[in-house]
Design an enzyme around this catalytic site. Structure first.
Site, PDB file in Angstrom:
ATOM      1  N   PHE A 137       0.786  -1.001   0.336  1.00 37.88           N
ATOM      2  CA  PHE A 137      -0.020  -0.087   0.383  1.00 37.88           C
ATOM      3  C   PHE A 137       0.910   1.154   0.063  1.00 37.88           C
ATOM      4  O   PHE A 137       1.717   0.903   0.467  1.00 37.88           O
ATOM      5  CB  PHE A 137      -1.321   0.181   1.263  1.00 37.88           C
ATOM      6  CG  PHE A 137      -1.979   1.339   1.068  1.00 37.88           C
ATOM      7  CD1 PHE A 137      -3.019   1.156   1.035  1.00 37.88           C
ATOM      8  CD2 PHE A 137      -1.800   2.272   2.135  1.00 37.88           C
ATOM      9  CE1 PHE A 137      -3.540   2.283  -0.234  1.00 37.88           C
ATOM     10  CE2 PHE A 137      -2.296   3.928   1.669  1.00 37.88           C
ATOM     11  CZ  PHE A 137      -3.528   3.526   0.838  1.00 37.88           C
ATOM     12  N   ASP A 222       9.598   2.696   2.090  1.00 37.35           N
ATOM     13  CA  ASP A 222       8.257   3.394   1.979  1.00 37.35           C
ATOM     14  C   ASP A 222       7.724   3.460   3.693  1.00 37.35           C
ATOM     15  O   ASP A 222       7.097   2.358   3.769  1.00 37.35           O
ATOM     16  CB  ASP A 222       6.979   2.650   1.308  1.00 37.35           C
ATOM     17  CG  ASP A 222       5.679   3.751   1.970  1.00 37.35           C
ATOM     18  OD1 ASP A 222       5.397   3.451   2.819  1.00 37.35           O
ATOM     19  OD2 ASP A 222       4.834   3.501   1.259  1.00 37.35           O
ATOM     20  N   LYS A 251       2.794   9.927   7.736  1.00 35.99           N
ATOM     21  CA  LYS A 251       2.061   9.457   9.488  1.00 35.99           C
ATOM     22  C   LYS A 251       2.326   9.619  10.976  1.00 35.99           C
ATOM     23  O   LYS A 251       1.894  10.514  11.306  1.00 35.99           O
ATOM     24  CB  LYS A 251       1.947   7.763   9.604  1.00 35.99           C
ATOM     25  CG  LYS A 251       1.357   7.140   8.330  1.00 35.99           C
ATOM     26  CD  LYS A 251       0.798   5.783   9.190  1.00 35.99           C
ATOM     27  CE  LYS A 251      -0.491   5.616   7.967  1.00 35.99           C
ATOM     28  NZ  LYS A 251      -0.599   5.233   6.739  1.00 35.99           N
TER      29      LYS A 251
END
Ligand SMILES: *Cc1c(COP(=O)(O)O)cnc(C)c1O
Length: 394
Positions: A137, A222, A251
């Site tokens: 993702f 990532d 995040k």
């Protein structure tokens, strides 16, 4: 009780999210309260975002000071918080330079663009394809959607961006077989979060690094979910004895304020010159000041050490639970990115936990994911374990 807030929200907010019937109004540390005053222990943390918990006094103070000083001036100028944050991040990672943006998807966009630009600058513009992992993702913008290895998020958005090839996660031979004359990079999450808290075999990332060195490919990590202490080191790559060439963060970087970052080592970062990429809000002083305070608190309060310690405890309690409940197929994850895979649908257990005052979430249908603030304490973990022990069938 039927909530007026929920009814009104459902009339006016885009229908893109399947939300829980819960209106959260206040938070402190690892605790959240809903509009009826009911309290919950937070094992979601805004999806691995609020690593220092809610309403952290030091972040509030840093933010308040910056709010009175300078919010935003654009990247036409230098500012102190952005400079200090970039200095902290480069001093604590493999990277030499940081590009700031506002989200994970934007950080990955920057990484994709940098990988292409790097080979363009080197006179190898024909190398533009990126090998990405199945079940990965990377975001919801058109490029990051195209880079994501899950069909369900791509449905209805064709044509996607060209230039992504998919291979199974944790399979270095598959990556090798996929490399062609047009390949420029390998993109992966060291641990797949959304994809089901999937950890690769211990040697996988090292082998991918060696393969990238051998074939001249860039390695992009990532670390949007795994970064900022989540896995028990500041960045997950540290635990695998290698470094990527490019890393993306978002995040937890500013503990809930929107911020993304793309970090790279000098030789690679050099491909981004003036005008190559930009973001109006990227690294704006008000958000950078919050992120900088997050970094300082992590260091001063030994947050990463605490995460490592408490995660060993959490992991062992989940293993204990597994012994007692046959429906737990496995316990997975690193640091405080943990999950249990159930042999049945996980969603009903999320709702049962909520009733009992614990917020957790479910990924890939049957994996209960636990990503609490890194400041979570053993007592809070014990309470969740007792709740799970009660609601899971033997
Ligand atoms: C959350 C996430 C993203 C997307 O971040 P957004 O801020 O929602 O754009 C990308 N990659 C990983 C690994 C993530 O966990």
């Amino acid at each position: 009780m039927e909530s007026a807030t929920i009814a009104q929200a459902n009339d006016v907010i885009a229908k893109t999210y399947k939300r829980f019937p819960l209106v959260l109004t206040r938070g402190s540390g690892c605790t959240l309260w809903d509009e009826n005053g009911k309290r919950y222990t937070d094992f979601v943390a805004g999806i691995a975002v609020c690593n220092l918990g809610h309403a952290h006094p030091k972040i509030i103070e840093a933010l308040a000071i910056q709010a009175r000083t300078l919010w935003h001036v654009s990247n036409l100028f230098y500012t102190l918080p952005q400079k200090d944050l970039a200095a902290w991040l480069t001093a604590h990672s493999f990277a030499d330079r940081v590009f700031f943006c506002n989200s994970g998807a934007e950080a990955n966009e920057a990484a994709i663009k940098l990988a292409r630009k790097y080979f363009n600058e080197a006179g190898q513009g024909q190398r533009y394809r990126i090998i990405s992992m199945e079940q990965s993702f990377h975001g919801r913008t058109m490029a990051t959607l195209s880079a994501t290895g899950q069909e369900k998020v791509k449905l209805g958005f064709d044509p996607l961006l060209d230039g992504f090839d998919f291979v199974p996660f944790d399979d270095v031979a598959a990556i090798r077989a996929r490399i062609g004359p047009e390949t420029c990079a390998v993109l992966l999450e060291p641990i797949q979060g959304e994809g089901g808290v999937r950890c690769p075999a211990p040697e996988f990332l090292k082998q991918v690094r060696a393969l990238c060195d051998e074939t001249g490919l860039l390695l992009i990590f990532d670390e949007i979910q795994t970064g900022m202490g989540r896995t028990g080191t500041l960045f997950a790559y540290e635990q695998f004895g290698i470094t990527p060439d490019i890393m993306t963060l978002a995040k937890a970087l500013a503990n809930g304020l929107p911020m993304g970052a793309m970090l790279a080592r000098e030789q690679v970062a050099a491909a981004f010159g003036p005008g190559a990429h930009a973001s109006t809000f990227g690294g704006t002083p008000i958000v950078s000041a919050a992120a900088l305070e997050v970094c300082r608190v992590m260091e001063a309060d030994g947050i990463v050490d605490h995460c490592r310690r408490v995660s060993v405890y959490f992991h062992s309690r989940l293993e204990w639970l597994k012994q007692r409940h046959a429906m737990i197929a496995d316990v997975r994850g690193m640091g405080l990115l943990l999950g249990i895979r159930l042999s049945v649908d996980g969603e009903p257990f999320v709702l049962k936990c909520m009733e009992k005052g614990f917020l957790i979430n479910c990924v890939q249908g049957n994996i209960l994911r636990f990503v609490p603030p890194l400041i979570i304490r053993e007592e809070e973990i014990d309470a969740l374990i007792a709740c799970l022990d009660e609601i899971l069938d033997a």
